[in-house]
Design a protein around this motif. Structure first.
Motif, PDB file in Angstrom:
ATOM      1  N   TYR A 255       0.839  -1.196   0.000  1.00 12.49           N
ATOM      2  CA  TYR A 255       0.000   0.000   0.000  1.00 12.49           C
ATOM      3  C   TYR A 255       0.872   1.244   0.000  1.00 12.49           C
ATOM      4  O   TYR A 255       1.730   1.413   0.880  1.00 12.49           O
TER       5      TYR A 255
ATOM      6  N   GLU B 164      -8.914   4.297  -4.730  1.00 16.96           N
ATOM      7  CA  GLU B 164     -10.098   5.159  -4.629  1.00 16.96           C
ATOM      8  C   GLU B 164     -11.191   4.732  -5.599  1.00 16.96           C
ATOM      9  O   GLU B 164     -12.379   4.722  -5.252  1.00 16.96           O
TER      10      GLU B 164
ATOM     11  N   GLN C   1      -2.491   6.551  -1.980  1.00 15.75           N
ATOM     12  CA  GLN C   1      -3.563   5.565  -1.916  1.00 15.75           C
ATOM     13  C   GLN C   1      -3.541   4.649  -3.141  1.00 15.75           C
ATOM     14  O   GLN C   1      -4.560   4.354  -3.748  1.00 15.75           O
TER      15      GLN C   1
ATOM     16  N   GLN D  79       0.600   4.664   0.835  1.00 15.60           N
ATOM     17  CA  GLN D  79      -0.368   5.460   1.566  1.00 15.60           C
ATOM     18  C   GLN D  79      -0.394   6.905   1.092  1.00 15.60           C
ATOM     19  O   GLN D  79      -1.448   7.554   1.094  1.00 15.60           O
TER      20      GLN D  79
END
Length: 475
Positions: free
Chosen positions: A127, A170, A132, A129
């Motif tokens: 991931y 997303e 995202q 971050q």
């Protein structure tokens, strides 16, 4: 200094009137878990038949895969809510919709990543971050009779195609992909891949090459360098222009040449006594073929410029390195293309470095939560525990501990507070109160904890029986 209380109301008040130090706000949020813990369990939730992998480090997404390991399904955690007209709502049972999975999670999308001959590696997920992004991997089955290929190690199995996908979590858009054909990368537990800030390193076991890529802000995967046969960008050009010199000769790969040069120079420069120097050089020449036969089995970033590479021998297997023979660790500088340190796995100096700089070996620099993880280098209790483990270990090659997240479903999992040792804070029961009836196999539970909300999933699996999912939350 203002007195800090563990009381929930005091912590809420403190959050309103005080500004946390830069970079520590995420830790203040996590402190509320001492007060707000899961207090209610809904057993056997009505949910889709998916494999729930993990929550992302920021808690925004729950990543799961379809049962056939071809589709990626991403959920966003929500909080179950319902209305009650009575004065004492806590005494009333939860409504029927509480047993539905979609009361706690909202499906964002379902994306197909693998074709009919491929499958998603369920143990692989990274991931990013800051943007995202999610990195996933798909692969085909192993080739039993792989053809001999120039530059490949025939003893290592071949996979027809391994593909890495960079997905924007997303909305599920596939931003870029990187494919490796007729190769082998250890995808289980992310053994063959390392991630640091915007850099990604993938170890090709079959071709003994480290592929370093950069993840762009726009979502692209860009090749930075390859480390293996060649270490510098112009190494291949130099050898091709001197083909008459290299013709008919045997040359070591660039990374092995750097390793042998480092070991030789260390003996030559550090030993002042000529007699001892000759003795150590004889030992080096005696073990020369062992060094030549080394295979890179694993690597990880230490920072943007240094890689920690684990070397071993061919008889140690592909999926797991056994502890019957010693392994070695080398620190490689990607900018200077030099080996700057080399240790045997029994080295006391390596143990000392691991104890002092645990975070550089384990913690991801891409998560804010990593700055507040208790480790051997910042917690005296964790250091004592690690030293006890080291003293009781029967083999020094067990340097890095392995943590398991599987627990028997018939026994509750108890959680104690570190501030008040031996005081039970809360416990989670993932199975029935009466235990397992006679003759039935015992269930095991996998837990998926939200990083800061009092929310957890327990997944129970047994052979030839459907999966049972329980939700533990704060009512």
């Amino acid at each position: 200094m203002m007195f800090r209380s563990n009381n929930l109301a005091a912590r809420v008040f403190e959050r309103q009137i005080l500004t946390p130090r830069p970079g520590t706000s995420v830790n203040l949020v996590r402190l509320f878990y001492e007060n707000l813990v899961p207090s209610c369990t809904i057993y056997d939730v009505d949910c889709p038949d998916h494999g729930f992998h993990k929550f992302t480090d920021d808690g925004q997404y729950l990543v799961s895969f379809s049962r056939n390991c071809q589709d990626l399904i991403v959920y966003r955690p929500t909080w179950f809510s319902f209305s009650c007209k009575e004065e004492d709502c806590d005494s009333h049972s939860l409504p029927e919709k509480a047993k539905r999975f979609d009361s706690f999670f909202t499906q964002l999308y379902c994306v197909s990543l693998a074709s009919s001959t491929e499958y998603i590696c369920r143990q692989f997920f990274l991931y990013v971050q800051s943007h995202q992004f999610g990195l996933f991997a798909t692969c085909t089955a192993r080739c039993i009779d792989a053809p001999t290929t120039e530059g490949a190690i025939d003893e290592i199995p071949s996979i027809e195609k391994i593909t890495f996908y960079l997905v924007r979590l997303e909305d599920g858009v596939i931003l870029d992909e990187k494919a490796f054909c007729n190769d082998f990368v250890s995808l289980a537990e992310i053994m063959g891949v390392s991630f640091y800030e915007d850099l990604l390193c993938i170890l090709s076991l079959r071709y003994q090459t480290l592929h370093v890529l950069q993840i762009l802000n726009s979502g692209g995967l860009v090749d930075v360098r390859n480390i293996g046969i060649f270490c510098r960008e112009d190494d291949e050009l130099f050898l091709n222009t001197h083909a008459q010199i290299t013709q008919g000769g045997y040359f070591l790969s660039g990374i092995k040449q750097r390793l042998l040069s480092f070991v030789f120079r260390r003996i030559w420069n550090e030993e002042a006594d000529p007699t001892l120097r000759v003795q150590h050089l004889k030992e080096f020449y005696f073990r020369f073929q062992d060094f030549v036969d080394f295979i890179m089995w694993k690597m990880q970033f230490l920072d943007r410029h240094h890689l920690l590479i684990r070397f071993g021998h061919m008889d140690k297997g592909v999926d797991r390195i056994t502890i019957q023979h010693p392994t070695f660790f080398a620190v490689y500088n990607m900018e200077t293309t030099e080996i700057v340190a080399f240790y045997e796995d029994s080295s006391e100096e390596l143990y000392s470095l691991f104890e002092q700089f645990w975070g550089d070996f384990h913690c991801s620099r891409n998560s804010l939560h990593a700055n507040f993880i208790s480790s051997h280098c910042n917690n005296i209790y964790a250091l004592d525990e690690y030293r006890c483990m080291k003293n009781s270990a029967n083999s020094t090659s067990q340097l890095f501990p392995i943590f398991h997240h599987v627990h028997s479903a018939e026994r509750p999992v108890e959680f104690t507070s570190r501030r008040q040792p031996n005081v039970l804070n809360f416990k989670i029961k993932s199975g029935p109160e009466a235990g397992v009836p006679d003759g039935r196999p015992e269930r095991s539970s996998l837990f998926r904890f939200h990083p800061y909300l009092p929310l957890a999933l327990s997944i129970q699996r047994t052979n030839m029986q459907p999966t049972v999912v329980n939700i533990h939350f704060r009512r």
